[in-house]
Design a protein around this motif. Structure first.
Motif, PDB file in Angstrom:
ATOM      1  N   SER A  14      57.221  42.534  54.550  1.00  0.00           N
ATOM      2  CA  SER A  14      57.559  41.655  53.421  1.00  0.00           C
ATOM      3  C   SER A  14      56.306  41.265  52.626  1.00  0.00           C
ATOM      4  N   GLU A  15      55.186  41.026  53.311  1.00  0.00           N
ATOM      5  CA  GLU A  15      53.941  40.680  52.598  1.00  0.00           C
ATOM      6  C   GLU A  15      53.430  41.887  51.806  1.00  0.00           C
ATOM      7  N   LEU A  16      53.533  43.079  52.414  1.00  0.00           N
ATOM      8  CA  LEU A  16      53.025  44.291  51.747  1.00  0.00           C
ATOM      9  C   LEU A  16      53.897  44.708  50.569  1.00  0.00           C
ATOM     10  N   ARG A  17      55.164  44.289  50.586  1.00  0.00           N
ATOM     11  CA  ARG A  17      56.089  44.634  49.503  1.00  0.00           C
ATOM     12  C   ARG A  17      56.058  43.623  48.355  1.00  0.00           C
ATOM     13  N   ARG A  18      55.340  42.513  48.532  1.00  0.00           N
ATOM     14  CA  ARG A  18      55.301  41.460  47.509  1.00  0.00           C
ATOM     15  C   ARG A  18      54.401  41.850  46.343  1.00  0.00           C
ATOM     16  N   LYS A  19      54.796  41.506  45.135  1.00  0.00           N
ATOM     17  CA  LYS A  19      53.999  41.763  43.944  1.00  0.00           C
ATOM     18  C   LYS A  19      52.857  40.748  43.857  1.00  0.00           C
ATOM     19  N   SER A  20      51.707  41.174  43.357  1.00  0.00           N
ATOM     20  CA  SER A  20      50.562  40.275  43.226  1.00  0.00           C
ATOM     21  C   SER A  20      50.470  39.712  41.812  1.00  0.00           C
ATOM     22  N   ALA A  21      49.890  38.532  41.710  1.00  0.00           N
ATOM     23  CA  ALA A  21      49.790  37.834  40.413  1.00  0.00           C
ATOM     24  C   ALA A  21      48.448  38.148  39.743  1.00  0.00           C
ATOM     25  N   PRO A  22      48.455  38.223  38.417  1.00  0.00           N
ATOM     26  CA  PRO A  22      47.189  38.484  37.707  1.00  0.00           C
ATOM     27  C   PRO A  22      46.171  37.369  37.938  1.00  0.00           C
ATOM     28  N   VAL A  23      44.902  37.739  37.824  1.00  0.00           N
ATOM     29  CA  VAL A  23      43.824  36.758  37.923  1.00  0.00           C
ATOM     30  C   VAL A  23      43.629  36.172  36.534  1.00  0.00           C
ATOM     31  N   ILE A  24      43.670  34.854  36.444  1.00  0.00           N
ATOM     32  CA  ILE A  24      43.519  34.187  35.150  1.00  0.00           C
ATOM     33  C   ILE A  24      42.045  33.852  34.917  1.00  0.00           C
ATOM     34  N   LYS A  25      41.409  33.363  35.987  1.00  0.00           N
ATOM     35  CA  LYS A  25      40.025  32.930  35.845  1.00  0.00           C
ATOM     36  C   LYS A  25      39.232  33.459  37.031  1.00  0.00           C
ATOM     37  N   ILE A  26      38.063  34.017  36.747  1.00  0.00           N
ATOM     38  CA  ILE A  26      37.237  34.527  37.845  1.00  0.00           C
ATOM     39  C   ILE A  26      36.364  33.374  38.347  1.00  0.00           C
ATOM     40  N   ASP A  27      36.894  32.700  39.345  1.00  0.00           N
ATOM     41  CA  ASP A  27      36.204  31.534  39.899  1.00  0.00           C
ATOM     42  C   ASP A  27      35.659  31.871  41.289  1.00  0.00           C
ATOM     43  N   ARG A  28      35.235  30.865  42.012  1.00  0.00           N
ATOM     44  CA  ARG A  28      34.649  31.071  43.331  1.00  0.00           C
ATOM     45  C   ARG A  28      35.646  31.714  44.302  1.00  0.00           C
ATOM     46  N   GLU A  29      36.902  31.337  44.157  1.00  0.00           N
ATOM     47  CA  GLU A  29      37.947  31.892  45.026  1.00  0.00           C
ATOM     48  C   GLU A  29      38.033  33.414  44.873  1.00  0.00           C
ATOM     49  N   ILE A  30      37.962  33.892  43.634  1.00  0.00           N
ATOM     50  CA  ILE A  30      38.030  35.336  43.361  1.00  0.00           C
ATOM     51  C   ILE A  30      36.742  36.018  43.827  1.00  0.00           C
ATOM     52  N   PHE A  31      35.619  35.359  43.621  1.00  0.00           N
ATOM     53  CA  PHE A  31      34.331  35.878  44.087  1.00  0.00           C
ATOM     54  C   PHE A  31      34.374  36.096  45.604  1.00  0.00           C
ATOM     55  N   LEU A  32      34.889  35.104  46.325  1.00  0.00           N
ATOM     56  CA  LEU A  32      34.976  35.208  47.790  1.00  0.00           C
ATOM     57  C   LEU A  32      35.989  36.270  48.210  1.00  0.00           C
ATOM     58  N   LEU A  33      37.090  36.384  47.457  1.00  0.00           N
ATOM     59  CA  LEU A  33      38.102  37.401  47.740  1.00  0.00           C
ATOM     60  C   LEU A  33      37.477  38.803  47.648  1.00  0.00           C
ATOM     61  N   ILE A  34      36.696  39.031  46.588  1.00  0.00           N
ATOM     62  CA  ILE A  34      36.049  40.346  46.412  1.00  0.00           C
ATOM     63  C   ILE A  34      35.092  40.617  47.578  1.00  0.00           C
ATOM     64  N   GLN A  35      34.333  39.600  47.978  1.00  0.00           N
ATOM     65  CA  GLN A  35      33.415  39.773  49.111  1.00  0.00           C
ATOM     66  C   GLN A  35      34.175  40.129  50.379  1.00  0.00           C
ATOM     67  N   ASP A  36      35.271  39.418  50.629  1.00  0.00           N
ATOM     68  CA  ASP A  36      36.069  39.679  51.836  1.00  0.00           C
ATOM     69  C   ASP A  36      36.659  41.088  51.811  1.00  0.00           C
ATOM     70  N   LEU A  37      37.132  41.518  50.639  1.00  0.00           N
ATOM     71  CA  LEU A  37      37.695  42.874  50.521  1.00  0.00           C
ATOM     72  C   LEU A  37      36.609  43.914  50.815  1.00  0.00           C
ATOM     73  N   LYS A  38      35.418  43.702  50.258  1.00  0.00           N
ATOM     74  CA  LYS A  38      34.313  44.644  50.473  1.00  0.00           C
ATOM     75  C   LYS A  38      33.887  44.661  51.932  1.00  0.00           C
ATOM     76  N   ASP A  39      33.764  43.470  52.543  1.00  0.00           N
ATOM     77  CA  ASP A  39      33.359  43.389  53.953  1.00  0.00           C
ATOM     78  C   ASP A  39      34.390  44.059  54.846  1.00  0.00           C
ATOM     79  N   THR A  40      35.659  43.820  54.554  1.00  0.00           N
ATOM     80  CA  THR A  40      36.747  44.372  55.379  1.00  0.00           C
ATOM     81  C   THR A  40      36.803  45.895  55.230  1.00  0.00           C
ATOM     82  N   LEU A  41      36.644  46.377  54.007  1.00  0.00           N
ATOM     83  CA  LEU A  41      36.644  47.831  53.785  1.00  0.00           C
ATOM     84  C   LEU A  41      35.438  48.484  54.463  1.00  0.00           C
TER      85      LEU A  41
END
Ligand SMILES: [Zn+2]
Length: 200
Positions: A14-41
């Motif tokens: 169910s989580e993998l089938r959910r649609k994602s929402a656009p990013v409105i503002k590139i704030d610290r939350e998005i910065f950390l998300l990108i870091q986590d994605l890179k670290d995990t990959l």
């Protein structure tokens, strides 16, 4: 910055089938998300891309490792992040190798576009407009699909194009066809369900 748990199919369907929402503002939350994605990959030696919903964050952010197509070598050290990626032109639909970190051990041949023009934002919020070709286009297309809840099993032509590689009785690595997988994996979409869900 952290290595996150990658959601696995079908346990987290169910989580993998959910649609994602656009990013409105590139704030610290998005910065950390990108870091986590890179670290995990980076933790995975085989992975070439990762999308936010795979770590249970439903924002339109993906990271990809691009390869140098000309010499066949894949330059895999530096993943790049694409925010709100949107395909504006595409062509050259072909069958190619595919796999996904949310489906460990499963591989297949999917039909995907091998030429993509994509626009979006870079991690600094600057608009980009880039062309991806060959297997790079396959990787970017696969990750953008995740943002819409589309999985690589939706892009196969026939169930015979899906297989896992597993050790057999003679300790050899052998291909096991999808029909055998189905019986062992509770909760899978039936082949007819995912073939009919194919999207343009
Ligand atoms: Zn994937």
């Amino acid at each position: 910055m952290a290595i996150r748990e990658i959601l696995i199919y079908p346990q987290h369907k169910s989580e993998l089938r959910r649609k994602s929402a656009p990013v409105i503002k590139i704030d610290r939350e998005i910065f950390l998300l990108i870091q986590d994605l890179k670290d995990t990959l980076s933790e995975s030696k085989d992975g070439v891309g990762l999308a936010s919903p795979q770590i249970n964050i439903h924002r339109r952010v993906i990271v990809v490792r691009l390869g140098n197509e000309s010499d066949g070598e894949r330059q895999t050290d530096f993943p790049i992040a694409l925010i709100n990626p949107q395909i504006i032109e595409s062509s050259d639909e072909r069958k190619d190798f595919d796999g996904c970190l949310s489906f460990p051990g499963l591989f297949g041949k999917t039909i995907r576009l091998h030429y993509l023009q994509v626009k979006g934002l870079d991690p600094k919020g600057k608009p980009f407009n880039s062309v991806f070709e060959g297997f790079n286009a396959v990787v970017v297309h696969h990750e953008i699909d995740h943002l819409d809840g589309v999985l690589f099993i939706d892009r196969i032509e026939s169930v015979n194009d899906l297989y896992i590689i597993r050790e057999n009785e003679r300790s050899e690595m052998a291909k096991v066809p999808y029909t055998d997988i189905l019986s062992g994996y509770e909760g899978w979409d039936s082949p007819n369900t995912f073939i009919s869900r194919k999207v343009a």
